[in-house]
Design an enzyme around this catalytic site. Sequence first.
Site, PDB file in Angstrom:
ATOM      1  CE  LYS A   1      12.210 -10.197  10.899  1.00  0.00           C
ATOM      2  NZ  LYS A   1      11.007 -10.129  10.081  1.00  0.00           N
TER       3      LYS A   1
ATOM      4  N   GLY B   1      -5.121   0.997  11.605  1.00  0.00           N
ATOM      5  CA  GLY B   1      -3.880   1.317  10.892  1.00  0.00           C
ATOM      6  C   GLY B   1      -4.116   1.329   9.393  1.00  0.00           C
ATOM      7  CB  VAL B   2      -5.522   3.480   6.943  1.00  0.00           C
ATOM      8  CG1 VAL B   2      -6.774   2.650   6.948  1.00  0.00           C
ATOM      9  CG2 VAL B   2      -5.714   4.700   7.846  1.00  0.00           C
ATOM     10  N   GLY B   3      -1.960   2.305   6.969  1.00  0.00           N
ATOM     11  CA  GLY B   3      -0.644   2.555   6.374  1.00  0.00           C
ATOM     12  C   GLY B   3      -0.572   1.871   5.022  1.00  0.00           C
ATOM     13  CG  ASN B   4       3.197   1.542   3.150  1.00  0.00           C
ATOM     14  OD1 ASN B   4       2.860   2.566   2.562  1.00  0.00           O
ATOM     15  ND2 ASN B   4       4.343   1.431   3.790  1.00  0.00           N
ATOM     16  CB  VAL B   5      -0.738  -3.606   4.798  1.00  0.00           C
ATOM     17  CG1 VAL B   5      -1.711  -4.767   4.595  1.00  0.00           C
ATOM     18  CG2 VAL B   5       0.689  -4.063   4.536  1.00  0.00           C
TER      19      VAL B   5
HETATM   20  P1  NAI Z   1       2.932   1.045   7.928  1.00  0.00           P
HETATM   21  O1  NAI Z   1       3.938   1.582   8.860  1.00  0.00           O
HETATM   22  O2  NAI Z   1       2.892   1.540   6.514  1.00  0.00           O
HETATM   23  O3  NAI Z   1       1.447   1.248   8.516  1.00  0.00           O
HETATM   24  C1  NAI Z   1       1.129   1.106   9.846  1.00  0.00           C
HETATM   25  C2  NAI Z   1       0.119   2.190  10.157  1.00  0.00           C
HETATM   26  O4  NAI Z   1      -0.359   1.979  11.484  1.00  0.00           O
HETATM   27  C3  NAI Z   1       0.689   3.594  10.084  1.00  0.00           C
HETATM   28  O5  NAI Z   1      -0.131   4.419   9.263  1.00  0.00           O
HETATM   29  C4  NAI Z   1       0.695   4.040  11.547  1.00  0.00           C
HETATM   30  O6  NAI Z   1       0.482   5.430  11.680  1.00  0.00           O
HETATM   31  C5  NAI Z   1      -0.460   3.235  12.099  1.00  0.00           C
HETATM   32  N1  NAI Z   1      -0.447   3.061  13.557  1.00  0.00           N
HETATM   33  C6  NAI Z   1       0.604   2.916  14.385  1.00  0.00           C
HETATM   34  N2  NAI Z   1       0.191   2.786  15.653  1.00  0.00           N
HETATM   35  C7  NAI Z   1      -1.158   2.839  15.625  1.00  0.00           C
HETATM   36  C8  NAI Z   1      -2.164   2.756  16.618  1.00  0.00           C
HETATM   37  N3  NAI Z   1      -1.869   2.629  17.909  1.00  0.00           N
HETATM   38  N4  NAI Z   1      -3.448   2.815  16.215  1.00  0.00           N
HETATM   39  C9  NAI Z   1      -3.787   2.976  14.915  1.00  0.00           C
HETATM   40  N5  NAI Z   1      -2.861   3.081  13.949  1.00  0.00           N
HETATM   41  C10 NAI Z   1      -1.566   3.020  14.290  1.00  0.00           C
HETATM   42  O7  NAI Z   1       3.112  -0.554   7.959  1.00  0.00           O
HETATM   43  P2  NAI Z   1       2.536  -1.621   6.941  1.00  0.00           P
HETATM   44  O8  NAI Z   1       3.579  -1.990   5.975  1.00  0.00           O
HETATM   45  O9  NAI Z   1       1.211  -1.173   6.432  1.00  0.00           O
HETATM   46  O10 NAI Z   1       2.329  -2.882   7.895  1.00  0.00           O
HETATM   47  C11 NAI Z   1       1.233  -2.964   8.792  1.00  0.00           C
HETATM   48  C12 NAI Z   1       1.377  -4.219   9.634  1.00  0.00           C
HETATM   49  O11 NAI Z   1       1.408  -5.372   8.794  1.00  0.00           O
HETATM   50  C13 NAI Z   1       2.666  -4.269  10.463  1.00  0.00           C
HETATM   51  O12 NAI Z   1       2.387  -4.917  11.673  1.00  0.00           O
HETATM   52  C14 NAI Z   1       3.579  -5.134   9.617  1.00  0.00           C
HETATM   53  O13 NAI Z   1       4.543  -5.802  10.398  1.00  0.00           O
HETATM   54  C15 NAI Z   1       2.594  -6.115   9.025  1.00  0.00           C
HETATM   55  N6  NAI Z   1       3.032  -6.709   7.764  1.00  0.00           N
HETATM   56  C16 NAI Z   1       3.334  -5.906   6.683  1.00  0.00           C
HETATM   57  C17 NAI Z   1       3.718  -6.479   5.490  1.00  0.00           C
HETATM   58  C18 NAI Z   1       3.981  -5.634   4.280  1.00  0.00           C
HETATM   59  O14 NAI Z   1       4.054  -6.179   3.170  1.00  0.00           O
HETATM   60  N7  NAI Z   1       4.115  -4.329   4.423  1.00  0.00           N
HETATM   61  C19 NAI Z   1       3.866  -7.945   5.332  1.00  0.00           C
HETATM   62  C20 NAI Z   1       3.457  -8.695   6.516  1.00  0.00           C
HETATM   63  C21 NAI Z   1       3.094  -8.075   7.670  1.00  0.00           C
END
Ligand code: NAI
Length: 352
Positions: free
Chosen positions: A80, A181-185
Amino acid sequence: MPVFDDSAFDDHERVLFCRDAATGLRAVIAIHSTALGPAAGGCRLWRYASEQDAIHDVLRLSQGMSYKNAMAGLAFGGGKAVILKGEDFDGSPALFERFGEFVDSLGGRYITAEDVGMSVETMEIVARRTRFVTGLSKKEGHAGGDPSPKTAWGIFKGIEAAVQHKLDRASVAGLTVAVQGVGNVGFNLCRYLAEAGAKIVVADIDERRTAAARDELGATVVGLDEILFQEVDVLAPCALGAILNERSIPKLRTRIVAGAANNQLETAADGQRLADAGILYAPDYVINAGGIINVAAEYFGTADDAEVMAQIEAIGPRLTRIFEEADRTGRPTNVIADEQAREIIAAARKAG
Ligand code: NAI
């Protein structure tokens, strides 16, 4: 600056301190293990409270990558990097290029990728100076690009495995899943869940995202403080780490926790707390490996999208084996996963 005494130091093979006065770069690269292959893991760009915090983070995260890569069956060790965002940080291309030179100086022992604070664009700048980088733009016909949909697919298959094991149900149809959390994943996960007939409850600090989940997928939107404590079949944390702890666990009303967020347990003891509460926990780094499986395919250039999807589907049976071992031994799933990962790494070390 103590490194050997840091609680996260685990006989890491190498720690490289990277400093460049001209660009203001301050970074640390930690290689935990190369027993299984080059140490792969993302680069995090973060404003740390202190240098010691940055060192602790990179030591802890690189060990986590060793475990994650081992459990995903990849020919990757664990590493890392962190770039420290100081007051004078300007995000210039020259800084990222210089970081690329440090990565290159390790001759392929460490392969970097995108993590918090970095983007495909910044990784493309790093790639001007080193070929030991992944997470670049997708090239036609090859694996690569945004790994999030792949991660979401792995979470979905992992949820199915957990549901089969805990609830004796072959599908999520008719079950209720809370997604924090309804972000990318998280959003991609909701799509898979909706298609499979699950009811979805969501929360996100970004109201546009929850509105999209409601309008496009029929999700119920609840408050940020409520999402963890919904009465549901599955809780899928897809936002923050450390949300499972001695304060939250007694209030959970779910049978299963299975989601994407890294480091969901605040402490290792929280795995035992979940087990004591009768909640099945899918260890985060096992269930969220879809992205790194995609990255490995991109780096080695060995697998197309269909093969990547097949590798990701193996996450389900892998989790089932952990669940069964936990049942057999009466120990929590997080401990079983750590143990299995250490065994795989130790066997490779012995063999090689
Ligand atoms: P992202 O940043 O696209 O989505 C995260 C979402 O969580 C955002 O929409 C944000 O507004 C929301 N959020 C933040 N704080 C919050 C809270 N207190 N309550 C509710 N929602 C909240 O990130 P992504 O890529 O979707 O990743 C999500 C998680 O999965 C992270 O912890 C990341 O480390 C983990 N992860 C992601 C991978 C990937 O391929 N993107 C791979 C492995 C792990």
